[in-house]
Scaffold this motif. Sequence first.
Motif, short mmCIF file in Angstrom:
data_model
loop_
_atom_site.label_atom_id
_atom_site.label_comp_id
_atom_site.label_asym_id
_atom_site.label_seq_id
_atom_site.Cartn_x
_atom_site.Cartn_y
_atom_site.Cartn_z
N ASN A 1 77.29 38.33 70.54
CA ASN A 1 78.20 38.10 71.67
C ASN A 1 78.80 39.40 72.19
N ARG A 2 79.10 40.32 71.30
CA ARG A 2 79.62 41.63 71.73
C ARG A 2 78.58 42.35 72.59
N GLU A 3 77.33 42.29 72.16
CA GLU A 3 76.26 42.94 72.92
C GLU A 3 76.12 42.31 74.31
N ILE A 4 76.17 40.99 74.38
CA ILE A 4 76.08 40.30 75.67
C ILE A 4 77.26 40.67 76.56
N GLU A 5 78.46 40.67 76.01
CA GLU A 5 79.64 41.03 76.80
C GLU A 5 79.56 42.47 77.31
N GLU A 6 79.05 43.37 76.49
CA GLU A 6 78.90 44.77 76.91
C GLU A 6 77.85 44.89 78.01
N LEU A 7 76.72 44.20 77.86
CA LEU A 7 75.69 44.22 78.91
C LEU A 7 76.25 43.65 80.21
N HIS A 8 77.00 42.56 80.11
CA HIS A 8 77.58 41.93 81.30
C HIS A 8 78.59 42.85 81.96
N ARG A 9 79.49 43.43 81.17
CA ARG A 9 80.52 44.33 81.71
C ARG A 9 79.86 45.52 82.41
N SER A 10 78.89 46.11 81.77
CA SER A 10 78.20 47.27 82.33
C SER A 10 77.49 46.91 83.64
N ALA A 11 76.82 45.77 83.66
CA ALA A 11 76.12 45.33 84.88
C ALA A 11 77.10 45.09 86.02
N CYS A 12 78.23 44.42 85.72
CA CYS A 12 79.23 44.16 86.76
C CYS A 12 79.82 45.47 87.30
N GLU A 13 80.14 46.39 86.40
CA GLU A 13 80.70 47.68 86.83
C GLU A 13 79.72 48.46 87.69
N SER A 14 78.43 48.24 87.48
CA SER A 14 77.40 48.93 88.26
C SER A 14 77.02 48.16 89.52
N GLY A 15 77.66 47.01 89.73
CA GLY A 15 77.36 46.20 90.91
C GLY A 15 76.00 45.51 90.85
N LYS A 16 75.56 45.22 89.64
CA LYS A 16 74.26 44.57 89.47
C LYS A 16 74.42 43.05 89.46
N ASP A 17 73.42 42.37 89.99
CA ASP A 17 73.45 40.91 90.05
C ASP A 17 73.07 40.26 88.73
N SER A 18 72.39 40.99 87.86
CA SER A 18 71.91 40.38 86.62
C SER A 18 71.67 41.43 85.55
N TYR A 19 71.38 40.95 84.35
CA TYR A 19 70.95 41.78 83.24
C TYR A 19 69.96 40.95 82.42
N VAL A 20 69.27 41.57 81.50
CA VAL A 20 68.29 40.86 80.67
C VAL A 20 68.93 40.53 79.33
N ASP A 21 68.88 39.25 78.97
CA ASP A 21 69.39 38.82 77.67
C ASP A 21 68.49 39.41 76.58
N PRO A 22 69.07 40.16 75.64
CA PRO A 22 68.25 40.84 74.64
C PRO A 22 67.54 39.89 73.67
N ALA A 23 68.06 38.71 73.47
CA ALA A 23 67.46 37.77 72.52
C ALA A 23 66.30 36.99 73.13
#
Length: 69
Positions: A5-27
């Motif tokens: 969950n920490r990894e997902i939240e970090e990926l989400h936070r980073s994507a939002c801060e970069s103005g990205k519409d999505s990210y890839v779920d690592p699992a």
Amino acid sequence: MNDKNREIEELHRSACESGKDSYVDPATGYTVFTEYFHLKRGHCCGSGCRHCPWKKNSQKNPKEPTDRT
């Protein structure tokens, strides 16, 4: 919160801060829409998206985003 969950939240936070519409779920390798994307789109699709900013109990007919403060 577990490591996954920490990894997902970090990926989400980073994507939002970069103005990205999505990210890839690592699992799973699936594309996941960000809260940024949902807010930009302006409405809920009712599919129960992971980062949907609209109230979960009204996803079939949402009126406004949840309070994120």
